[in-house]
Design an enzyme around this catalytic site. Sequence first.
Site, PDB file in Angstrom:
ATOM      1  N   CYS A 239      -0.124   4.313   2.279  1.00  0.00           N
ATOM      2  CA  CYS A 239      -0.276   4.144   3.452  1.00  0.00           C
ATOM      3  C   CYS A 239       1.057   3.895   4.036  1.00  0.00           C
ATOM      4  O   CYS A 239       1.854   4.444   5.167  1.00  0.00           O
ATOM      5  CB  CYS A 239      -0.390   3.005   3.406  1.00  0.00           C
ATOM      6  SG  CYS A 239      -2.156   2.164   2.824  1.00  0.00           S
ATOM      7  N   ASP A 240       2.454   3.743   3.194  1.00  0.00           N
ATOM      8  CA  ASP A 240       3.625   3.720   3.315  1.00  0.00           C
ATOM      9  C   ASP A 240       4.934   4.872   3.011  1.00  0.00           C
ATOM     10  O   ASP A 240       5.524   4.637   3.465  1.00  0.00           O
ATOM     11  CB  ASP A 240       3.739   2.191   3.094  1.00  0.00           C
ATOM     12  CG  ASP A 240       3.379   1.643   4.543  1.00  0.00           C
ATOM     13  OD1 ASP A 240       2.708   1.574   5.088  1.00  0.00           O
ATOM     14  OD2 ASP A 240       3.218   0.026   3.929  1.00  0.00           O
TER      15      ASP A 240
ATOM     16  N   CYS B  93       0.866  -0.754  -0.182  1.00  0.00           N
ATOM     17  CA  CYS B  93       0.435  -0.088   0.118  1.00  0.00           C
ATOM     18  C   CYS B  93       0.489   1.095  -0.160  1.00  0.00           C
ATOM     19  O   CYS B  93       0.947   1.658   0.986  1.00  0.00           O
ATOM     20  CB  CYS B  93      -0.959   0.076   1.197  1.00  0.00           C
ATOM     21  SG  CYS B  93      -1.992   1.198   1.293  1.00  0.00           S
TER      22      CYS B  93
END
Length: 309
Positions: free
Chosen positions: A137-138, A134
């Site tokens: 997200c990261d 992701c």
Amino acid sequence: MADKYDAIVIGAGPGGMTAALYATRANLNVLVLDRGPYGGQMNNTDAIDNYPGFTEIKGPELSQKMYDTLMKFEPDYKYGNVQSVELDGDEKVVKTDDDKEYRAPILIIATGSDHRHLNVPGEEEYSGRGVSYCAVCDAAFFKDEDVVVIGGGDSAIEEGIYLSQLAKSVTVVHRRDKLRAQPTLQKRAFANKKMKFVWNAQTEEILGDGTRVTGIKYRDKETGAEKEIKAAGVFIYVGVLPQTKPFENLGILNEQGWIPTNEHMETKAPGIFALGDVREKDLRQIANAVGEGSVAGQAAYNYYQDLKD
Ligand code: NAP
């Protein structure tokens, strides 16, 4: 005691929310269950530029707008991690991992898909320590670092473009010499100065120093040579798998676990509908999930009327 409804929708992505909207608006008593935040995969998407009505919109913002639209019609919306569905005559009995039980004559499955793993050494070991599925997200963990993206589909290229905003470089490692991604995404990626491409490359291992990812090892499929790329992060986008485990006993899955339906989103089992990414189909988009949701919601209403007659 089980709570009873006219219809239960499992999954609150764009398709599930639309199905629930149509069914509730048709006056059915609807329960929506989801084990995560509403919006599904849209929450992991930075910018959406192919959903009509918005020239560009952030995934979480579109999720919120769809949820607000749905809640105007006041379905019951609950947390629920569904473990199993059993049949009891016409009723579908839905059980969740917190020992709750819900019953309805109509079940609408909109559980979508999950990322596929590459299944190479190092992937599991370094998951969360440089291996990610992701980018939204990261990406922030890889500011000014070199990262690798594995895959050649829409997800790999879209997320690669997203990563390039923060990372020093993004190397897309693909097993063929042509991308599968939509032409518009390809054009943007090839024009992006931070993006590089390694073709005909089969990733064989995620490398690390015992604590964090340090790169990947791949085999050049043309020469057979083994090569390495140094990277602090490895983002894996090699396709998707259906989220259908709780429905395995219903006899509605194909061999790969996807759910075939007819044009009314009806599965093989009466009163069970499926739509969106979990369905057996070629194109997985927000736009067609929404369209299928409207069809399923209306078909659920028709089914309910027939049951009453
Ligand atoms: P996908 O379209 O199935 O693409 C998977 C990619 O991974 C392909 O390039 C495939 O290579 C590669 N791959 C598969 N197994 C591999 C392996 N073992 N080793 C190395 N590479 C491997 O999956 P996706 O990109 O996650 O997209 C899923 C669905 O969501 C698609 O329908 C897509 O169109 C949709 N989607 C749409 C958007 C958008 O519209 N903006 C964004 C994201 C996703 P090959 O090409 O050689 O098969």
